[in-house]
Design an enzyme around this catalytic site. Sequence first.
Site, PDB file in Angstrom:
ATOM      1  N   SER A  50       0.935  -1.493   0.049  1.00 20.59           N
ATOM      2  CA  SER A  50       0.156  -0.069   0.136  1.00 20.59           C
ATOM      3  C   SER A  50       0.543   0.904  -0.178  1.00 20.59           C
ATOM      4  CB  SER A  50      -0.877  -0.385   0.901  1.00 20.59           C
ATOM      5  OG  SER A  50       0.353   0.295   2.368  1.00 20.59           O
ATOM      6  N   ASP A  84      -1.183  -0.810  -3.364  1.00 22.60           N
ATOM      7  CA  ASP A  84      -2.867  -0.663  -3.132  1.00 22.60           C
ATOM      8  C   ASP A  84      -3.235   0.354  -2.720  1.00 22.60           C
ATOM      9  OD1 ASP A  84      -5.141  -2.245  -1.995  1.00 22.60           O
ATOM     10  OD2 ASP A  84      -4.818  -2.331  -0.519  1.00 22.60           O
ATOM     11  N   HIS A  85      -4.020   0.900  -3.010  1.00 22.91           N
ATOM     12  CA  HIS A  85      -4.243   2.130  -2.042  1.00 22.91           C
ATOM     13  C   HIS A  85      -3.637   3.302  -2.170  1.00 22.91           C
ATOM     14  CE1 HIS A  85      -8.477   1.567  -0.205  1.00 22.91           C
ATOM     15  NE2 HIS A  85      -8.085   0.496   0.211  1.00 22.91           N
ATOM     16  N   GLU A 136     -12.543   2.535  -6.290  1.00 21.91           N
ATOM     17  CA  GLU A 136     -13.975   2.335  -5.143  1.00 21.91           C
ATOM     18  C   GLU A 136     -14.481   3.265  -5.642  1.00 21.91           C
ATOM     19  OE1 GLU A 136     -12.611   1.393  -1.226  1.00 21.91           O
ATOM     20  OE2 GLU A 136     -12.061   3.564  -0.642  1.00 21.91           O
ATOM     21  N   HIS A 207     -12.990  -5.099   0.588  1.00 24.05           N
ATOM     22  CA  HIS A 207     -11.448  -4.286   1.493  1.00 24.05           C
ATOM     23  C   HIS A 207     -11.932  -4.949   3.574  1.00 24.05           C
ATOM     24  CE1 HIS A 207     -10.133  -1.144  -1.906  1.00 24.05           C
ATOM     25  NE2 HIS A 207      -9.906  -3.034  -1.680  1.00 24.05           N
ATOM     26  N   VAL A 230      -6.757  -9.093   2.560  1.00 24.62           N
ATOM     27  CA  VAL A 230      -6.344  -8.680   4.374  1.00 24.62           C
ATOM     28  C   VAL A 230      -5.404  -7.839   4.682  1.00 24.62           C
ATOM     29  CG1 VAL A 230      -6.024 -11.038   5.669  1.00 24.62           C
ATOM     30  CG2 VAL A 230      -8.017 -11.566   3.829  1.00 24.62           C
ATOM     31  N   THR A 232      -5.277  -6.595   8.466  1.00 22.85           N
ATOM     32  CA  THR A 232      -4.818  -6.692   9.930  1.00 22.85           C
ATOM     33  C   THR A 232      -5.202  -7.788  10.223  1.00 22.85           C
ATOM     34  OG1 THR A 232      -6.556  -4.536   9.907  1.00 22.85           O
ATOM     35  CG2 THR A 232      -6.072  -5.577  11.931  1.00 22.85           C
TER      36      THR A 232
END
Length: 280
Positions: A50, A84-85, A136, A207, A230, A232
Amino acid sequence: MPLVHTGELMSAAQAARRAVAAFNVITVEHAEAIAAGAESAGAPAILQISENAVKFHGGRLAPIAAATAAVARSSTARLALHLDHVESTALLHAASAHDFTSVMFDASKLPYGDNVKATAEAARWAHERGLWLEAELGRVGGKAGDAHTPGVRTDPAEAAAYVADTGVDALAVAVGSTHAMTARTATLDHTLIAALREAVPVPLVLHGSSGVPDPELRAAVAAGMTKINVGTALNTAFTGTVRAFLEAHPSTVDPRKYLAPARGAMAETVAAYLRNVRPR
């Protein structure tokens, strides 16, 4: 084994009504654990880095990307590398130079019109370079908060319009999960997932899957989810193992003593998720 293109994994999973799990990489130990877990489960997986992880590494993408790609190539599992993100256009544009075959471009904090414009441009840029792009909606259905605020849900008609207007390859949707959950207590809206699957032609992404119990995840895949993110859950396994080891061995100073079992705990977590979302 050579890296696999994310789009290849996703297309195969969507056609088979199955899912691919994507796991967040923060350290080299995370990457090694994901590879080991995928090998144990006999399933493909996506290793994703990320923008926050890049910031953790001093804003330098190259070292953690190179290490993660090297781990993936040395594995016998079919693995893809995903950025990611990503909110930074500069980071998006670095993706193709560092073995990534996909990016999640995150313009969800912008007003809807600005999100569409920025994401459409990101998708055009990505497709010109053979990259697969996830996005998103962000503020969905006119409700306050982003797509992962409790109670927010994605509207199927709005989702279909967003995909058509942006040209993205996958869409992260709000169906009841929330980022950074440490307890697996989330309940998903499976009727909504099925409706989104009917309305949206591209793969759906969940997510915040760390907070979703196994039966809920299996039902979500059956209803139409194709990518399961996944993060956390790996950190919970990692940190819990380190904490327990140091409590039992307080004089330990060699990090290998506690990083090895922590890496093993993450690998077990990865394998469990893969077996759950991709039952044999």
